[in-house]
Design a protein around this motif. Structure first.
Motif, PDB file in Angstrom:
ATOM      1  N   LEU A 194     -39.904   0.841 100.952  1.00 37.67           N
ATOM      2  CA  LEU A 194     -39.381   2.199 100.804  1.00 37.67           C
ATOM      3  C   LEU A 194     -40.283   3.011  99.891  1.00 37.67           C
ATOM      4  N   LYS A 195     -40.699   2.420  98.783  1.00 37.57           N
ATOM      5  CA  LYS A 195     -41.571   3.134  97.858  1.00 37.57           C
ATOM      6  C   LYS A 195     -42.894   3.501  98.514  1.00 37.57           C
ATOM      7  N   GLY A 196     -43.468   2.582  99.252  1.00 39.32           N
ATOM      8  CA  GLY A 196     -44.727   2.855  99.942  1.00 39.32           C
ATOM      9  C   GLY A 196     -44.600   3.984 100.949  1.00 39.32           C
ATOM     10  N   ARG A 197     -43.502   3.974 101.704  1.00 39.65           N
ATOM     11  CA  ARG A 197     -43.278   5.021 102.714  1.00 39.65           C
ATOM     12  C   ARG A 197     -43.111   6.386 102.053  1.00 39.65           C
ATOM     13  N   VAL A 198     -42.280   6.453 101.026  1.00 39.16           N
ATOM     14  CA  VAL A 198     -42.015   7.733 100.376  1.00 39.16           C
ATOM     15  C   VAL A 198     -43.233   8.201  99.572  1.00 39.16           C
ATOM     16  N   ASP A 199     -43.945   7.285  98.954  1.00 44.56           N
ATOM     17  CA  ASP A 199     -45.163   7.678  98.227  1.00 44.56           C
ATOM     18  C   ASP A 199     -46.175   8.327  99.165  1.00 44.56           C
ATOM     19  N   ALA A 200     -46.297   7.818 100.385  1.00 45.05           N
ATOM     20  CA  ALA A 200     -47.216   8.415 101.362  1.00 45.05           C
ATOM     21  C   ALA A 200     -46.777   9.845 101.713  1.00 45.05           C
ATOM     22  N   ILE A 201     -45.466  10.054 101.840  1.00 40.27           N
ATOM     23  CA  ILE A 201     -44.935  11.393 102.115  1.00 40.27           C
ATOM     24  C   ILE A 201     -45.239  12.325 100.951  1.00 40.27           C
ATOM     25  N   VAL A 202     -45.026  11.849  99.743  1.00 36.06           N
ATOM     26  CA  VAL A 202     -45.255  12.655  98.540  1.00 36.06           C
ATOM     27  C   VAL A 202     -46.725  13.040  98.423  1.00 36.06           C
ATOM     28  N   ALA A 235     -40.775  24.072  96.902  1.00 36.40           N
ATOM     29  CA  ALA A 235     -41.269  22.889  97.606  1.00 36.40           C
ATOM     30  C   ALA A 235     -41.935  21.924  96.621  1.00 36.40           C
ATOM     31  N   GLN A 236     -42.690  22.456  95.663  1.00 37.71           N
ATOM     32  CA  GLN A 236     -43.306  21.603  94.639  1.00 37.71           C
ATOM     33  C   GLN A 236     -42.237  20.858  93.847  1.00 37.71           C
ATOM     34  N   LEU A 237     -41.183  21.570  93.479  1.00 34.35           N
ATOM     35  CA  LEU A 237     -40.092  20.961  92.723  1.00 34.35           C
ATOM     36  C   LEU A 237     -39.405  19.867  93.544  1.00 34.35           C
ATOM     37  N   ALA A 238     -39.209  20.131  94.823  1.00 33.44           N
ATOM     38  CA  ALA A 238     -38.572  19.134  95.689  1.00 33.44           C
ATOM     39  C   ALA A 238     -39.439  17.879  95.809  1.00 33.44           C
ATOM     40  N   VAL A 239     -40.753  18.046  95.884  1.00 34.74           N
ATOM     41  CA  VAL A 239     -41.666  16.900  95.940  1.00 34.74           C
ATOM     42  C   VAL A 239     -41.572  16.098  94.647  1.00 34.74           C
ATOM     43  N   THR A 240     -41.545  16.794  93.523  1.00 31.09           N
ATOM     44  CA  THR A 240     -41.444  16.120  92.227  1.00 31.09           C
ATOM     45  C   THR A 240     -40.140  15.343  92.120  1.00 31.09           C
ATOM     46  N   ARG A 241     -39.060  15.954  92.530  1.00 30.09           N
ATOM     47  CA  ARG A 241     -37.756  15.262  92.465  1.00 30.09           C
ATOM     48  C   ARG A 241     -37.734  14.040  93.374  1.00 30.09           C
ATOM     49  N   LEU A 242     -38.336  14.166  94.551  1.00 29.09           N
ATOM     50  CA  LEU A 242     -38.408  13.020  95.457  1.00 29.09           C
ATOM     51  C   LEU A 242     -39.225  11.905  94.820  1.00 29.09           C
ATOM     52  N   SER A 243     -40.340  12.249  94.224  1.00 30.06           N
ATOM     53  CA  SER A 243     -41.194  11.264  93.566  1.00 30.06           C
ATOM     54  C   SER A 243     -40.464  10.583  92.405  1.00 30.06           C
ATOM     55  N   GLN A 244     -39.753  11.367  91.614  1.00 31.64           N
ATOM     56  CA  GLN A 244     -39.011  10.790  90.486  1.00 31.64           C
ATOM     57  C   GLN A 244     -37.894   9.880  90.966  1.00 31.64           C
ATOM     58  N   THR A 245     -37.247  10.268  92.037  1.00 31.88           N
ATOM     59  CA  THR A 245     -36.150   9.452  92.570  1.00 31.88           C
ATOM     60  C   THR A 245     -36.672   8.113  93.066  1.00 31.88           C
ATOM     61  N   VAL A 246     -37.776   8.128  93.802  1.00 34.25           N
ATOM     62  CA  VAL A 246     -38.312   6.876  94.331  1.00 34.25           C
ATOM     63  C   VAL A 246     -38.916   6.015  93.220  1.00 34.25           C
ATOM     64  N   SER A 247     -39.322   6.627  92.117  1.00 31.01           N
ATOM     65  CA  SER A 247     -39.885   5.828  91.018  1.00 31.01           C
ATOM     66  C   SER A 247     -38.825   4.946  90.367  1.00 31.01           C
ATOM     67  N   ARG A 248     -37.568   5.227  90.622  1.00 30.22           N
ATOM     68  CA  ARG A 248     -36.504   4.356  90.109  1.00 30.22           C
ATOM     69  C   ARG A 248     -36.580   2.957  90.722  1.00 30.22           C
ATOM     70  N   LEU A 249     -37.286   2.831  91.836  1.00 32.84           N
ATOM     71  CA  LEU A 249     -37.449   1.528  92.479  1.00 32.84           C
ATOM     72  C   LEU A 249     -38.363   0.598  91.688  1.00 32.84           C
ATOM     73  N   ASP A 250     -39.134   1.143  90.763  1.00 28.65           N
ATOM     74  CA  ASP A 250     -40.072   0.324  89.993  1.00 28.65           C
ATOM     75  C   ASP A 250     -39.372  -0.806  89.241  1.00 28.65           C
ATOM     76  N   GLY A 251     -38.161  -0.563  88.779  1.00 28.93           N
ATOM     77  CA  GLY A 251     -37.414  -1.606  88.076  1.00 28.93           C
ATOM     78  C   GLY A 251     -37.168  -2.821  88.945  1.00 28.93           C
TER      79      GLY A 251
END
Length: 128
Positions: free
Chosen positions: A107-115, A72-88
């Motif tokens: 989208l980033k705000g929504r997913v960051d809250a989940i993370v 579960a920790q790994l899945a959270v990290t992968r989700l966070s890394q995936t959404v960080s691609r939006l920073d560009g």
């Protein structure tokens, strides 16, 4: 008394990668940003699905709790890394005020809250 052979030993160190990392490309056109956003939205959806499965597995597990917690920790990290691609897109000056940038920010705000919530839950329930 130190061993004389120790004076001549070779200290081995990891060889740092000589491959330069590719620099992120600047996003200047709305079309490029929209295509990138579509790709990222698809990747985030897949990462969210994987995250939800990992969290459910951890919450329902009775055996191997540590393994499912780490998954579960790994899945959270992968989700966070995936959404960080939006920073560009979010920090691209040429895209200021565009719908693409607004959508990416939402989208980033929504997913960051989940993370954040998931990390807090996992931290509070870390198995021994």
């Amino acid at each position: 008394m130190p061993d004389p052979a120790e004076r001549n030993r070779v200290i081995e160190r990891a060889d740092p990668s000589s491959e330069p990392r590719p620099a992120p490309q600047a996003i200047v056109s709305e079309q490029d940003a929209a295509q990138l956003l579509a790709d990222i939205v698809e990747a985030v959806a897949q990462a969210e699905t994987n995250f939800e499965v990992a969290m459910q597995t951890w919450q329902q597990s009775e055996n191997e709790i540590r393994t499912s917690w780490m998954s579960a920790q790994l899945a959270v990290t992968r989700l966070s890394q995936t959404v960080s691609r939006l920073d560009g897109i979010i920090f691209s000056q040429p895209l200021a005020g565009t719908d693409t940038k607004a959508t990416a920010s939402q989208l980033k705000g929504r997913v960051d809250a989940i993370v954040i919530a998931a990390r807090q839950e996992l931290a509070a329930n870390e198995p021994n």
